[in-house]
Design a protein around this motif. Structure first.
Motif, short mmCIF file in Angstrom:
data_model
loop_
_atom_site.label_atom_id
_atom_site.label_comp_id
_atom_site.label_asym_id
_atom_site.label_seq_id
_atom_site.Cartn_x
_atom_site.Cartn_y
_atom_site.Cartn_z
N GLN A 95 0.84 -1.19 0.00
CA GLN A 95 0.00 0.00 0.00
C GLN A 95 0.88 1.25 0.00
O GLN A 95 1.97 1.25 0.57
CB GLN A 95 -0.91 0.03 1.24
N ALA A 96 0.38 2.29 -0.63
CA ALA A 96 1.13 3.54 -0.72
C ALA A 96 0.80 4.45 0.45
O ALA A 96 -0.31 4.43 0.99
CB ALA A 96 0.80 4.26 -2.03
N ASN A 97 1.76 5.24 0.85
CA ASN A 97 1.56 6.30 1.85
C ASN A 97 0.61 7.34 1.27
O ASN A 97 0.76 7.76 0.13
CB ASN A 97 2.92 6.94 2.18
N ARG A 98 -0.39 7.76 2.06
CA ARG A 98 -1.36 8.74 1.58
C ARG A 98 -0.89 10.19 1.73
O ARG A 98 -1.61 11.12 1.38
CB ARG A 98 -2.68 8.56 2.33
N ASN A 99 0.31 10.40 2.26
CA ASN A 99 0.85 11.75 2.47
C ASN A 99 0.76 12.55 1.18
O ASN A 99 1.41 12.21 0.19
CB ASN A 99 2.30 11.65 2.94
N PRO A 100 -0.03 13.64 1.14
CA PRO A 100 -0.28 14.35 -0.12
C PRO A 100 0.87 15.22 -0.61
O PRO A 100 0.84 15.70 -1.75
CB PRO A 100 -1.51 15.20 0.19
N ILE A 101 1.89 15.47 0.23
CA ILE A 101 3.01 16.31 -0.21
C ILE A 101 4.27 15.51 -0.45
O ILE A 101 5.27 16.04 -0.93
CB ILE A 101 3.29 17.46 0.79
N LEU A 102 4.24 14.22 -0.12
CA LEU A 102 5.40 13.37 -0.31
C LEU A 102 5.69 13.23 -1.80
O LEU A 102 4.84 12.82 -2.58
CB LEU A 102 5.14 12.00 0.31
N GLY A 103 6.90 13.61 -2.21
CA GLY A 103 7.26 13.56 -3.61
C GLY A 103 6.81 14.76 -4.41
O GLY A 103 7.18 14.90 -5.59
N LYS A 104 6.02 15.64 -3.80
CA LYS A 104 5.55 16.85 -4.49
C LYS A 104 6.23 18.11 -3.95
O LYS A 104 6.42 19.07 -4.71
CB LYS A 104 4.03 16.98 -4.35
N ILE A 105 6.55 18.12 -2.67
CA ILE A 105 7.25 19.25 -2.05
C ILE A 105 8.66 18.79 -1.69
O ILE A 105 8.82 17.81 -0.96
CB ILE A 105 6.52 19.72 -0.77
N PRO A 106 9.69 19.45 -2.17
CA PRO A 106 11.05 19.07 -1.79
C PRO A 106 11.22 19.09 -0.27
O PRO A 106 10.78 20.01 0.40
CB PRO A 106 11.92 20.15 -2.46
N GLY A 107 11.83 18.04 0.25
CA GLY A 107 12.07 17.97 1.68
C GLY A 107 10.91 17.45 2.50
O GLY A 107 11.02 17.34 3.72
N ALA A 108 9.79 17.11 1.87
CA ALA A 108 8.64 16.59 2.62
C ALA A 108 8.98 15.22 3.19
O ALA A 108 9.50 14.35 2.48
CB ALA A 108 7.41 16.50 1.72
N ASP A 109 8.67 15.01 4.48
CA ASP A 109 9.03 13.74 5.11
C ASP A 109 8.02 13.28 6.18
O ASP A 109 8.31 12.40 6.97
CB ASP A 109 10.42 13.83 5.73
N GLY A 110 6.84 13.86 6.22
CA GLY A 110 5.84 13.46 7.20
C GLY A 110 4.61 14.33 7.03
O GLY A 110 4.63 15.26 6.21
N LEU A 111 3.54 14.08 7.71
CA LEU A 111 3.38 13.14 8.79
C LEU A 111 2.16 12.25 8.54
O LEU A 111 2.30 11.13 8.13
CB LEU A 111 3.22 13.87 10.15
N LYS A 112 0.92 12.76 8.76
CA LYS A 112 -0.23 11.86 8.80
C LYS A 112 -1.50 12.49 8.27
O LYS A 112 -1.82 13.63 8.59
CB LYS A 112 -0.46 11.43 10.26
N THR A 113 -2.19 11.72 7.45
CA THR A 113 -3.51 12.11 6.94
C THR A 113 -4.61 11.62 7.87
O THR A 113 -4.39 10.80 8.75
CB THR A 113 -3.76 11.53 5.54
N GLY A 114 -5.81 12.13 7.64
CA GLY A 114 -6.97 11.66 8.37
C GLY A 114 -8.23 11.92 7.58
O GLY A 114 -8.33 12.92 6.86
N HIS A 115 -9.20 11.00 7.70
CA HIS A 115 -10.48 11.22 7.02
C HIS A 115 -11.57 10.39 7.68
O HIS A 115 -11.42 9.19 7.92
CB HIS A 115 -10.42 10.83 5.54
N THR A 116 -12.66 11.06 8.03
CA THR A 116 -13.93 10.43 8.37
C THR A 116 -15.03 11.33 7.83
O THR A 116 -14.78 12.49 7.46
CB THR A 116 -14.12 10.27 9.90
N GLU A 117 -16.23 10.82 7.78
CA GLU A 117 -17.35 11.64 7.31
C GLU A 117 -17.52 12.86 8.20
O GLU A 117 -17.80 13.98 7.74
CB GLU A 117 -18.64 10.81 7.31
N GLU A 118 -17.33 12.68 9.49
CA GLU A 118 -17.50 13.77 10.45
C GLU A 118 -16.40 14.81 10.31
O GLU A 118 -16.65 16.02 10.34
CB GLU A 118 -17.49 13.20 11.87
#
Length: 392
Positions: free
Chosen positions: A216-239
């Protein structure tokens, strides 16, 4: 009490004739947005940053942080094996259980692999298995989460489970608190942060039937898009909507961002990338003091020394709008003084308060450069005599 920095300790930026520019604007549809420059402590954006909100899977940052703290204290090893209880597997597998590491009942999994499953895969199952492995029950582990949150100064947050699953509002955080949590991971656990955050993929579990390994791929939306990006964590629920706590470092300058309440997966990618890019491009950071540099001194009461040197625990900089360096910043040291002995070397005892030409205030911690012990009986007597005759 505020104490002025000695003139000899001042290091000011060179004056320029440029006018001071206003902070550059940034508009976002995110209900919550926060951005801080760790090099200066400057808050570059704060939109509803102290509003309580459900964290969704961003709560897993605290689950990982509790483990990091225990590992640092030699109370937990990465090689410790944890058992997947059948009851835990039953609750946290299948489409209704959200993100998964694809654990199996009675499986033995190391703490190291569970952390990869939490950080990279956002596994709800991995979070609960690690919590039970560390504390016996998820409820007991949540108590450890709250104890650590209090120590980190996360005054607007409360944790009632290990994975951020909706719990009728029991688990809440603020964007500012999430940034404090992210900062702790970056600064207090740099080796573990590098080991677990920023991994593009992780492989665990096998598919039914063919038995192929599941990557599975990391869901980090800036990983590989922003130089120097190295973390951290996404989150999603309906609420909660779509959220993200992220960090990137460029040329020694690290930013931490939080967005929450976005409407879609793609919008989270777009807004996260835009905010982090804006932070690096619309703002600039100029150095003031190198790490461990002497900044000034503070008066000490009833110690074996009358003063204690104050040093920068890390490189200290001041943040300005890009291209807007218009005049010198004003620096002063602030502390409640005189300080009372004993003082441990490295203890934070003061702040460097920087006022930029546009009136913005940035605060950075200063620590004791040396230990100061309590004065003995004769030392206290001598200090009293000096004060009595006006020598001190």
């Amino acid at each position: 009490m505020n104490r002025l920095l000695p003139a000899s300790a001042l290091i000011l930026l060179a004056s320029t004739a440029a006018a001071v520019a206003a902070p550059p604007p940034f508009e976002t549809p995110a209900r919550v947005a926060y951005l801080i420059d760790l090099s200066s402590g400057a808050e570059l954006l704060a939109k509803n940053s102290d509003t309580p909100m459900p964290p969704a899977s961003m709560a897993k940052m605290m689950t990982s942080e509790v483990a990091f703290e225990l590992i640092k204290a030699n109370k937990l090893s990465l090689g410790k094996m944890c058992t997947v209880r059948p009851e835990t597997w039953q609750k946290w597998h299948g489409p209704q259980a959200g993100s998964t590491m694809f654990l199996s009942p009675n499986e033995q999994v190391s703490v190291e692999n569970l952390l990869h499953g939490i950080v990279t895969l956002s596994g709800n199952d991995a979070s609960v298995v690690l919590a039970e492995c560390i504390a016996g029950t998820e409820q007991a582990f949540a108590s450890q989460m709250n104890t650590l949150a209090k120590r980190l100064g996360m005054s607007g947050s409360r944790f009632c489970n290990s994975n951020g699953w909706p719990d009728e509002g029991c688990t809440v955080v603020t964007a500012r608190d999430l940034a404090k949590l992210a900062r702790s991971s970056v600064e207090n656990h740099p080796k573990l942060y590098k080991q677990f955050y920023g991994q593009p993929t992780f492989t665990w579990g096998k598919t039914l039937g063919s038995g192929q390994a599941i990557t599975q791929a990391n869901r980090n939306p800036i990983l590989g898009k922003i130089p120097g990006a190295d973390g951290l964590k996404t989150g999603h629920t309906e609420e909660a909507g779509y959220g993200f706590t992220g960090s990137a470092e460029q040329n020694g300058r690290r930013l931490i961002m939080v967005v929450a309440g976005l409407g879609s997966f793609n919008q989270r990618i777009e807004e996260s990338t835009k905010l982090m890019s804006w932070g690096f491009n619309a703002w600039q950071s100029k150095p003031l003091f190198a790490a461990n540099a002497a900044v000034g001194s503070a008066e000490v009461q009833l110690g074996d020394a009358a003063t204690v040197p104050l040093v920068a625990p890390r490189a200290i900089a001041v943040t300005y709008p890009a291209g807007a360096l218009g005049g010198d910043p004003k620096l002063r040291i602030a502390y409640q003084g005189p300080l009372k002995a004993p003082i441990a070397k490295g203890a934070q005892v003061a702040e460097l308060v920087v006022t930029t030409p546009d009136g913005t205030i940035q605060r950075m911690p200063l620590v004791a450069g040396e230990a100061v012990e309590e004065a003995g009986f004769f030392g206290r007597l001598w200090l009293g005599l000096k004060q009595l005759v006006g020598m001190a």
